[in-house]
Write a protein that holds these residues in place. Structure first.
Motif, short mmCIF file in Angstrom:
data_model
loop_
_atom_site.label_atom_id
_atom_site.label_comp_id
_atom_site.label_asym_id
_atom_site.label_seq_id
_atom_site.Cartn_x
_atom_site.Cartn_y
_atom_site.Cartn_z
N GLN A 19 7.41 4.36 2.99
CA GLN A 19 6.19 5.03 3.46
C GLN A 19 5.19 5.22 2.33
O GLN A 19 4.02 5.44 2.57
CB GLN A 19 6.54 6.38 4.09
CG GLN A 19 6.90 6.23 5.55
CD GLN A 19 7.16 7.56 6.20
OE1 GLN A 19 8.18 8.19 5.96
NE2 GLN A 19 6.25 8.00 7.03
N LYS A 49 14.47 9.70 9.82
CA LYS A 49 14.30 8.24 9.81
C LYS A 49 14.18 7.69 8.39
O LYS A 49 14.86 6.72 8.04
CB LYS A 49 13.02 7.85 10.60
CG LYS A 49 12.99 8.33 12.03
CD LYS A 49 11.73 7.88 12.75
CE LYS A 49 10.44 8.43 12.18
NZ LYS A 49 10.30 9.90 12.32
N SER A 50 13.32 8.31 7.58
CA SER A 50 13.13 7.79 6.22
C SER A 50 14.42 7.94 5.41
O SER A 50 14.79 7.05 4.65
CB SER A 50 11.98 8.52 5.52
OG SER A 50 10.77 8.20 6.13
N THR A 51 15.09 9.06 5.60
CA THR A 51 16.35 9.27 4.89
C THR A 51 17.35 8.18 5.26
O THR A 51 18.04 7.63 4.39
CB THR A 51 16.92 10.66 5.23
OG1 THR A 51 15.94 11.65 4.88
CG2 THR A 51 18.21 10.94 4.49
N PRO A 109 10.92 11.78 16.19
CA PRO A 109 9.75 12.57 15.78
C PRO A 109 9.73 12.78 14.27
O PRO A 109 10.70 12.47 13.58
CB PRO A 109 9.95 13.89 16.53
CG PRO A 109 11.40 13.96 16.87
CD PRO A 109 11.88 12.55 16.97
N ASN A 110 8.64 13.31 13.77
CA ASN A 110 8.56 13.61 12.34
C ASN A 110 9.69 14.55 11.93
O ASN A 110 10.01 15.48 12.66
CB ASN A 110 7.22 14.27 12.00
CG ASN A 110 6.07 13.30 12.11
OD1 ASN A 110 6.24 12.11 11.88
ND2 ASN A 110 4.91 13.80 12.49
N GLY A 111 10.30 14.28 10.79
CA GLY A 111 11.37 15.13 10.29
C GLY A 111 12.72 14.82 10.89
O GLY A 111 13.71 15.49 10.60
N ALA A 112 12.81 13.76 11.72
CA ALA A 112 14.06 13.44 12.41
C ALA A 112 15.13 12.93 11.44
O ALA A 112 16.33 13.06 11.72
CB ALA A 112 13.81 12.38 13.48
N ALA A 144 19.54 16.49 6.88
CA ALA A 144 18.63 15.42 7.29
C ALA A 144 19.33 14.38 8.14
O ALA A 144 18.72 13.78 9.02
CB ALA A 144 18.01 14.77 6.05
N ARG A 178 18.93 6.27 -1.82
CA ARG A 178 19.62 7.55 -1.80
C ARG A 178 21.10 7.33 -1.55
O ARG A 178 21.47 6.36 -0.90
CB ARG A 178 19.10 8.45 -0.67
CG ARG A 178 17.74 8.97 -0.89
CD ARG A 178 17.38 10.01 0.15
NE ARG A 178 15.95 10.28 0.08
CZ ARG A 178 15.41 11.07 -0.84
NH1 ARG A 178 16.17 11.69 -1.74
NH2 ARG A 178 14.10 11.27 -0.86
N TYR A 220 19.50 17.98 2.24
CA TYR A 220 18.67 18.38 1.10
C TYR A 220 18.76 19.89 1.06
O TYR A 220 18.09 20.56 1.85
CB TYR A 220 17.22 17.96 1.31
CG TYR A 220 17.00 16.48 1.56
CD1 TYR A 220 17.04 15.57 0.51
CD2 TYR A 220 16.72 16.01 2.84
CE1 TYR A 220 16.80 14.22 0.74
CE2 TYR A 220 16.48 14.67 3.07
CZ TYR A 220 16.53 13.78 2.02
OH TYR A 220 16.29 12.45 2.25
N1 LIG Z 1 13.37 15.00 -0.88
C1 LIG Z 1 13.53 15.92 0.07
N2 LIG Z 1 13.82 17.21 -0.26
C2 LIG Z 1 14.01 18.16 0.67
N3 LIG Z 1 13.93 17.93 2.01
C3 LIG Z 1 13.64 16.69 2.41
C4 LIG Z 1 13.42 15.62 1.47
N4 LIG Z 1 13.16 14.50 2.16
C5 LIG Z 1 13.21 14.84 3.46
N5 LIG Z 1 13.50 16.14 3.61
C6 LIG Z 1 13.70 16.84 4.91
O1 LIG Z 1 14.71 16.16 5.61
C7 LIG Z 1 14.38 16.03 6.98
C8 LIG Z 1 14.29 14.57 7.35
O2 LIG Z 1 13.21 13.98 6.67
P1 LIG Z 1 12.84 12.44 6.78
O3 LIG Z 1 14.05 11.62 6.56
O4 LIG Z 1 11.68 12.20 5.88
O5 LIG Z 1 12.40 12.35 8.32
P2 LIG Z 1 11.38 11.36 9.06
O6 LIG Z 1 11.22 10.16 8.20
O7 LIG Z 1 12.02 11.08 10.37
O8 LIG Z 1 10.09 12.10 9.22
C9 LIG Z 1 13.07 16.78 7.16
O9 LIG Z 1 13.40 18.08 7.57
C10 LIG Z 1 12.47 16.77 5.78
O10 LIG Z 1 11.63 17.89 5.60
#
Ligand SMILES: Nc1ncnc2c1ncn2[C@@H]1O[C@H](COP(=O)(O)OP(=O)(O)O)[C@@H](O)[C@H]1O
Ligand SMILES: [Mg+2]
Length: 313
Positions: free
Chosen positions: A97, A56-58, A51-54, A32, A67, A27
């Motif tokens: 989420q 996972k959601s991406t 951890p948060n920001g790893a 990510a 995506r 991003y």
């Molecule tokens: N739509 C987005 N735009 C910019 N940065 C993003 C976006 N979604 C996630 N990020 C960044 O990408 C990284 C991974 O995020 P994410 O996949 O949400 O991690 P997790 O689910 O493990 O917390 C983080 O640094 C987050 O801030």
């Protein structure tokens, strides 16, 4: 259960439920996901832990076609999730989420609406409510459900069309311990029905309790992928034996064969050893076996070592 499972080729093993090869996603400046390759087997409970920001959601969003990766290939039940493929979408269930609800409806009405969107009859809504143990809340407005009940409703929404493959993004986030445990039971029953589950979490105990295999991710990279037991063993972390300090001296403990380190914590002599069985017998002979508490290495030890403690938060 759907008959449209990916067909194994005549001789080989069944096709994987999900396969990622060299997947990367940024991003802007934030990387990510960085060159992630992994396979989710059919029928397994697959955890994504980090951890948060790893990332996972991406990772999940790429698997379900929300995506598009910048690089790499993704295969889900033998098909490609991008561009969106409605036939494939009918075979997967997704709980993100930020699950959206029809909040002014009751739980039952919400699910009936979702059922209609899938072209399913109303019975599907009742069945999904039963499955997540929410049948007694059918007439409760979504707004009035507790956090745990909402999470279960989100799960019911993801399950209503009986998908073979289910993606759950932190399904137990923000739940109290009791609600978490009750959701675990629901998830275990799904696993028992032979469905494949991909589930993200940052709770180590959850990964250890539920998952057949766990992918550990941090800063977008896949650090390890194995069963919780193997991850712990591969660390070769020492076991700890605890004996009340008034029963055993540090010097006595240090004199035993196979002991790596001895400390005193909270009135207990703590013996670290990689030869736990042998040392346990020796300590037992000195103080009586019932006096000794054992602490084996956990997934937490493996995780902290892999992700580094600075990743916390
Ligand atoms: N739509 C987005 N735009 C910019 N940065 C993003 C976006 N979604 C996630 N990020 C960044 O990408 C990284 C991974 O995020 P994410 O996949 O949400 O991690 P997790 O689910 O493990 O917390 C983080 O640094 C987050 O801030
Ligand atoms: Mg997330």
């Amino acid at each position: 259960m759907s008959s449209a499972r990916s067909t194994p080729d005549a001789a080989g093993p069944p096709a994987p439920a999900v396969r990622l090869d060299g997947v990367s996603k940024s991003y802007g400046e934030v990387r990510a996901l960085d060159d992630v390759s992994l396979t989710v087997r059919q029928g397994e409970f697959f955890g994504v832990l980090g951890p948060n920001g790893a990332g996972k959601s991406t990772l999940v969003e790429i698997m379900v076609g929300m995506r598009r990766p910048d690089a790499g290939t993704v295969s889900v039940l033998g098909g490609s999730p991008w561009p969106r493929d409605t036939a494939l979408l009918r075979r997967i269930g997704v709980q993100t989420q930020s699950s959206a609800f029809f909040t002014r409806l009751t739980a039952g009405e919400h699910l009936a609406t979702v059922a209609a969107l899938y072209g399913l009859d109303r019975a599907a809504a009742g069945r999904a409510l039963e499955q997540v143990d929410l049948a007694d809340r059918a007439r409760t407005r979504v707004d009035d459900l507790s956090g745990g009940q909402r999470q279960r409703l989100a799960l019911a929404t993801a399950l209503i069309h009986r998908p073979d493959l289910i993606f759950l993004d932190e399904p137990t986030a923000a739940l109290d311990p009791q609600a978490r445990r009750s959701l675990w039971e629901v998830l275990r029953s799904l696993r028992g029905e032979g469905r494949t589950i991909v589930c993200t979490t940052h709770h180590l105990d959850e990964a250890e309790a539920l998952c057949d295999r766990v992918a550990i991710v941090a800063r977008g990279a896949l650090l390890a992928l194995d069963s919780p037991g193997s991850l712990v063993r591969s660390l070769a972390a020492p076991a700890r034996l605890l004996v009340p300090a008034d029963r055993l001296s540090v010097a006595q403990a240090e004199g035993l064969d196979g002991v790596d380190r001895v400390t005193v914590e909270g009135g207990e002599v703590v013996i670290e050893t990689r030869a736990a069985n042998r040392v346990l017998v020796a300590v037992g002979e000195l103080v009586g076996i019932e006096t000794v508490q054992t602490r084996t290495a956990t997934l937490e030890d493996a995780y902290l070592r892999l992700t580094g403690s600075e990743q916390h938060g």
